[in-house]
Motif scaffolding. Sequence first.
Motif, PDB file in Angstrom:
ATOM      1  N   GLY A 110       4.410   1.040  -1.505  1.00  0.00           N
ATOM      2  CA  GLY A 110       4.525   0.493  -2.788  1.00  0.00           C
ATOM      3  C   GLY A 110       3.903   1.656  -3.528  1.00  0.00           C
ATOM      4  O   GLY A 110       4.387   1.989  -4.689  1.00  0.00           O
ATOM      5  N   THR A 121      16.667   7.142   0.954  1.00  0.00           N
ATOM      6  CA  THR A 121      15.662   6.243   0.538  1.00  0.00           C
ATOM      7  C   THR A 121      14.074   6.807   1.040  1.00  0.00           C
ATOM      8  O   THR A 121      13.239   6.322   0.781  1.00  0.00           O
ATOM      9  N   LYS A 135       4.117   4.945  -2.950  1.00  0.00           N
ATOM     10  CA  LYS A 135       5.063   6.180  -3.234  1.00  0.00           C
ATOM     11  C   LYS A 135       6.116   5.535  -4.471  1.00  0.00           C
ATOM     12  O   LYS A 135       6.483   6.543  -5.188  1.00  0.00           O
ATOM     13  N   VAL A 171       9.445   3.521   8.310  1.00  0.00           N
ATOM     14  CA  VAL A 171       8.856   4.783   8.119  1.00  0.00           C
ATOM     15  C   VAL A 171       7.527   4.841   8.819  1.00  0.00           C
ATOM     16  O   VAL A 171       6.874   5.715   9.227  1.00  0.00           O
ATOM     17  N   LYS A 172       6.807   3.920   8.578  1.00  0.00           N
ATOM     18  CA  LYS A 172       5.343   3.624   8.938  1.00  0.00           C
ATOM     19  C   LYS A 172       4.928   2.191   8.993  1.00  0.00           C
ATOM     20  O   LYS A 172       5.522   1.349   8.011  1.00  0.00           O
ATOM     21  N   SER A 191       3.394  -7.789   2.769  1.00  0.00           N
ATOM     22  CA  SER A 191       3.064  -7.140   1.499  1.00  0.00           C
ATOM     23  C   SER A 191       3.681  -7.843   0.531  1.00  0.00           C
ATOM     24  O   SER A 191       3.033  -8.566  -0.320  1.00  0.00           O
ATOM     25  N   SER A 230      14.754  -0.840   0.466  1.00  0.00           N
ATOM     26  CA  SER A 230      14.397  -1.321   1.755  1.00  0.00           C
ATOM     27  C   SER A 230      13.525  -0.465   2.256  1.00  0.00           C
ATOM     28  O   SER A 230      13.663   0.836   2.272  1.00  0.00           O
ATOM     29  N   PRO A 231      12.570  -1.039   2.994  1.00  0.00           N
ATOM     30  CA  PRO A 231      11.719  -0.017   3.652  1.00  0.00           C
ATOM     31  C   PRO A 231      12.081   0.296   5.030  1.00  0.00           C
ATOM     32  O   PRO A 231      11.516   0.892   6.021  1.00  0.00           O
ATOM     33  N   MET A 271      10.998   9.098   1.223  1.00  0.00           N
ATOM     34  CA  MET A 271      10.313   9.733   0.192  1.00  0.00           C
ATOM     35  C   MET A 271       9.234  10.517   0.945  1.00  0.00           C
ATOM     36  O   MET A 271       8.197  10.097   0.970  1.00  0.00           O
ATOM     37  N   ASP A 292      -4.914  -2.240  -0.274  1.00  0.00           N
ATOM     38  CA  ASP A 292      -3.600  -1.801  -0.935  1.00  0.00           C
ATOM     39  C   ASP A 292      -3.973  -1.580  -2.543  1.00  0.00           C
ATOM     40  O   ASP A 292      -3.176  -0.637  -2.948  1.00  0.00           O
ATOM     41  N   PRO A 338       9.645  -0.516  -1.372  1.00  0.00           N
ATOM     42  CA  PRO A 338       9.890  -0.211  -0.188  1.00  0.00           C
ATOM     43  C   PRO A 338       8.627  -0.641   0.765  1.00  0.00           C
ATOM     44  O   PRO A 338       8.010   0.241   1.436  1.00  0.00           O
ATOM     45  N   SER A 339       8.049  -1.761   0.456  1.00  0.00           N
ATOM     46  CA  SER A 339       6.846  -2.379   0.982  1.00  0.00           C
ATOM     47  C   SER A 339       7.270  -3.230   2.252  1.00  0.00           C
ATOM     48  O   SER A 339       8.309  -3.434   2.288  1.00  0.00           O
ATOM     49  N   ASN A 340       6.229  -3.454   3.013  1.00  0.00           N
ATOM     50  CA  ASN A 340       6.305  -4.430   4.236  1.00  0.00           C
ATOM     51  C   ASN A 340       6.874  -5.904   3.411  1.00  0.00           C
ATOM     52  O   ASN A 340       6.128  -6.354   2.915  1.00  0.00           O
ATOM     53  N   GLY A 345       0.762  -1.197   0.000  1.00  0.00           N
ATOM     54  CA  GLY A 345      -0.016   0.040   0.029  1.00  0.00           C
ATOM     55  C   GLY A 345       0.856   1.242  -0.133  1.00  0.00           C
ATOM     56  O   GLY A 345       1.180   1.662  -0.966  1.00  0.00           O
ATOM     57  N   VAL A 346       1.161   1.616   1.056  1.00  0.00           N
ATOM     58  CA  VAL A 346       1.790   3.116   1.278  1.00  0.00           C
ATOM     59  C   VAL A 346       3.121   3.175   0.764  1.00  0.00           C
ATOM     60  O   VAL A 346       3.386   4.155  -0.114  1.00  0.00           O
TER      61      VAL A 346
END
Length: 344
Positions: free
Chosen positions: A14, A290, A16, A234-235, A201, A226-227, A292, A50, A195-197, A11-12
């Motif tokens: 992804g 990284t 971005k 980040v979240k 994800s 890498s997330p 964003m 997502d 950079p998703s889970n 989702g988030v």
Amino acid sequence: MSFSVVLLAGGVGGAKMAEGLLHSVCEQHLTIIGNISDDQEIHGLWVSPDIDTLTYTLTDRIDTKKGWGLKDESNRTLDALQTLGADTWMYLGDQDFATHIYRTNLRKQGKRPTEIAADIAKKFGLKVPLLLPTDDIVQTKLNTDLGWLDFQSYFVRHQCTPEIKEIVFAGADSAKATPEALSAIAEADLIVFAPSNPIVSIGAILAIQEIRQAIVASRAYKVAVSPIIAGKTVKGPADKMLRALDISCDSLGVAQCYQGLIDLLIIDRQDAELAHSIHALAIDTYLTNTLMDNRADKVRLAEELITVALRNAMQKKLTETLAETTAAAVPSDQQSLDAVRASI
Ligand code: GDP
């Protein structure tokens, strides 16, 4: 030039990466495969968070403050449901409800989920293909100190507080990949893991064996972003999930999740000291900023990703070709040069 990029996205994070790629050099060449394992039935409606986050973000309809849901929303439907005594812990705005009503009706009519997602995306004005990894139902379930929870119950209702003991993707073992996703992967020159889970994800997409095998078999150059930055998400709950699964909560842990699947991991400059350990997993690294925060960040990261991937893919091909030609009966210099030229 025909150049095809496939993005695996949650989702988030992804969305971005998808936004960056869409507004960079890849606009004409991008295909997205989104995660469906967060999908859940809520108030009798099929909600696909997502996929909707990707559609809303890429068509500039997203609520940018939250990073999900539609902008300019109201909640009269949810308020009315609450008055009726329904469980309303999952926020769904009035306009968003329309997406779920429309999707649910089409599913009841027997339309393929892939076609429904494409139809909704097209009506919102999305110009690039948004594919589902499978038309079957695959759902993340978490075994926690509160018992087994659906993903949205863990994530929204309990705010990621329950202690995780185990994560499974119910339905993944028997799920068939969609022909659209398989052919996009087979034809890709570059596959990007957003950079998703990495667990719920990207990991959920990879849990569909035909998708995983197609990625392994693909001749594409494969890059993940890498997330995790400086040991923190980040979240979202990726940090808690990595720790619960005994994987280190850093870019090395992310590299371990993708070992054997990717050629390159893009990590944050703050994680430079991890590069050496990541190389030991036969994964190259590229260091940059990284995070964003805005469209310029997203486009800059996407363009850097494309540049380094193209350069590395070319080098990899040259090295492989040179190794093959050296192993064969000693060719003339001219024959070697011709072989290298023919292969690139
Ligand atoms: P979800 O399905 O909505 O949870 O979204 P994703 O799985 O696509 O993304 C969640 C991951 O995105 C989290 O682990 C975040 O750390 C990561 N993420 C979000 N924003 C950024 C960013 O700007 N840079 C990086 N590197 N990771 C990000």
